[in-house]
Enzyme design. Structure first.
Site, PDB file in Angstrom:
ATOM      1  N   ASP A  78       0.805  -1.228   0.000  1.00  0.00           N
ATOM      2  CA  ASP A  78       0.000   0.000   0.000  1.00  0.00           C
ATOM      3  C   ASP A  78       0.837   1.276   0.000  1.00  0.00           C
ATOM      4  O   ASP A  78       2.007   1.278   0.358  1.00  0.00           O
ATOM      5  CB  ASP A  78      -0.957   0.009   1.202  1.00  0.00           C
ATOM      6  CG  ASP A  78      -0.222  -0.093   2.542  1.00  0.00           C
ATOM      7  OD1 ASP A  78       0.767  -0.855   2.625  1.00  0.00           O
ATOM      8  OD2 ASP A  78      -0.629   0.589   3.497  1.00  0.00           O
ATOM      9  N   GLU A 135      -0.590  -1.683   5.302  1.00  0.00           N
ATOM     10  CA  GLU A 135       0.430  -1.598   6.355  1.00  0.00           C
ATOM     11  C   GLU A 135       0.382  -0.240   7.015  1.00  0.00           C
ATOM     12  O   GLU A 135       0.596  -0.105   8.216  1.00  0.00           O
ATOM     13  CB  GLU A 135       1.830  -1.862   5.763  1.00  0.00           C
ATOM     14  CG  GLU A 135       2.903  -2.121   6.812  1.00  0.00           C
ATOM     15  CD  GLU A 135       3.305  -0.896   7.609  1.00  0.00           C
ATOM     16  OE1 GLU A 135       3.442  -0.996   8.837  1.00  0.00           O
ATOM     17  OE2 GLU A 135       3.464   0.191   7.007  1.00  0.00           O
TER      18      GLU A 135
HETATM   19 ZN   LIG Z   1       5.404   3.961   6.077  1.00  0.00          ZN
HETATM   20 ZN   LIG Z   2       6.719   1.238   5.170  1.00  0.00          ZN
END
Ligand SMILES: [Zn+2]
Ligand SMILES: [Zn+2]
Length: 390
Positions: A78, A135
């Site tokens: 991401d 994440e």
């Molecule tokens: Zn980051």
């Molecule tokens: Zn990262």
């Protein structure tokens, strides 16, 4: 392996740039997940499963002989909600979205390793290549674990990697134990009594109460925490009031805490609650506390045995003097922490050279680092899965 990875570098860099141009946020990594799944199928992965933890992808590569050990190698996919200012030919095509943490590079390198492992199969057992969404907040790694990924594929240990701006290309850094911080986000809503700005005695001013809370929270790190431990408490938002001559009835504070140990993390939450309640009550108001405003990430803790293995691989790839075996932890968070809570493993930093730091609008992943990341993954897999009975 490094020479082979150098040969593959231009093609992997082209994937990286294509990913960079098309950043996606959180769990909305639909295009990226399809890109990854399509490549894994084309390489000849034995199994490619999409939709794990919503938009996560796992590819299974069987070695010369199957059965036995399965290791997981993980990349994140991401991007971040920010606008890129690099002006590069491969800059983001979408304003307000940018691969400013190098997850484009992580994804491309793991794809490169997967292709090589599919072609050569020079190992015994199985490699699971794990591509996670969300994440940067959202906890995509957690969702994949909750979705039963470890059990479904029989994954015995997991390894993660992140680029590190400011460290030389061709260098690695790791440590056993805590390597990245826990991240919690809290919101404190202060309720008082609103009224005329010129008659404060008829009100209970939530801005006054909130200001005392902000100050007192700083005492938790300085007065309640062992000076040899790490704790950050930062209030990042303070919202209250709309008029010049009105005392607002409520104020809202939002902040984040970072720690390197679970007991410190628990203490911080307890003391934030007690401090906010105590001050608000003393000053005639009240508070409501939401301590899990967004998904909290635990401390990323490297397991000693797997860290030692990862360290050996990094030294083999980069040379002994280019590997820091006792790097200081970073107070940023990492949702690979959830995978390390579920299985033993290790998280390593890889030098990105003299670039802007992660989350800066001028950041770009360094394509020169690609051969080192690919070599690390392939060498790790081939070494850990060298023996039939491993
Ligand atoms: Zn980051
Ligand atoms: Zn990262």
């Amino acid at each position: 392996m490094l020479n082979r990875a150098i040969e593959m570098q231009p093609e992997i860099a082209a994937w990286r740039r294509e990913l960079h141009m098309n950043p996606e946020l959180q769990f909305d990594t639909h295009w990226t997940s399809a890109f990854v799944a399509e490549k894994l199928k084309a390489f000849g992965c034995d199994e490619v499963v999409t939709g794990i933890g919503r938009t996560g992808v796992v590819g299974i590569i069987k070695g010369r002989s199957d059965g036995g050990t399965v290791i997981g190698l993980r990349a994140d996919m991401d991007a971040l909600p920010m606008t890129e200012v690099t002006g590069l030919p491969h800059a983001s095509k979408t304003p307000g979205r940018m691969h400013a943490c190098g997850h484009d590079g992580h994804t491309a390198m793991l794809l490169g390793a997967a292709r090589h492992l599919c072609e050569t199969r020079n190992f015994h057992g199985r490699v699971a290549v794990i591509f996670q969404p969300a994440e940067e907040g959202g906890g995509g790694g957690h969702e994949m674990v909750l979705d039963g990924m470890m059990e479904r594929f029989g994954i015995g240990s997991v390894y993660g990697l992140h680029n590190e701006p400011g460290s030389a290309v061709g260098s690695f850094a790791i440590r056993p134990g805590p390597i990245m911080a826990s991240v919690d986000t809290f919101a404190i809503t202060v309720t008082g009594v609103g009224g005329h700005a010129a008659m404060p005695h008829l009100t209970i001013d939530p801005i006054f109460i909130g200001a005392q809370i902000v100050s007192a929270l700083q005492g938790i790190a300085s007065r309640n925490t062992d000076p040899l431990e790490s704790l950050v408490i930062t209030v990042t938002q303070f919202h209250a009031g709309d008029a010049i001559n009105v005392i607002a009835p409520t104020a809202r504070l939002i902040g984040t805490t970072r720690t390197l140990k679970a007991p410190v993390r628990a203490m911080a939450e307890k003391r934030i609650r007690e401090t906010a309640h105590g001050i608000a009550t003393a000053l005639g108001g009240s508070v409501e506390i939401d301590y899990a405003l967004s998904k909290g990430y635990p401390v990323t803790v490297n397991h000693p045995r797997e860290t030692q293995l990862a360290l050996g691989i990094a030294r083999e790839v980069a040379g002994e003097r280019n590997v820091d075996a006792d790097t200081p932890p970073i107070m940023g968070g990492e949702d690979f922490a959830f995978m390390l809570e579920s299985r033993p493993g290790a998280f390593i930093f890889m030098g990105n050279g003299d670039t802007a730091y992660c989350h800066h609008p001028a950041y770009d992943f360094n394509d020169e680092a690609i051969p080192y990341g690919v070599s690390y993954w392939v060498t790790l897999a081939e070494t850990l899965l060298k023996d039939k009975t491993a």
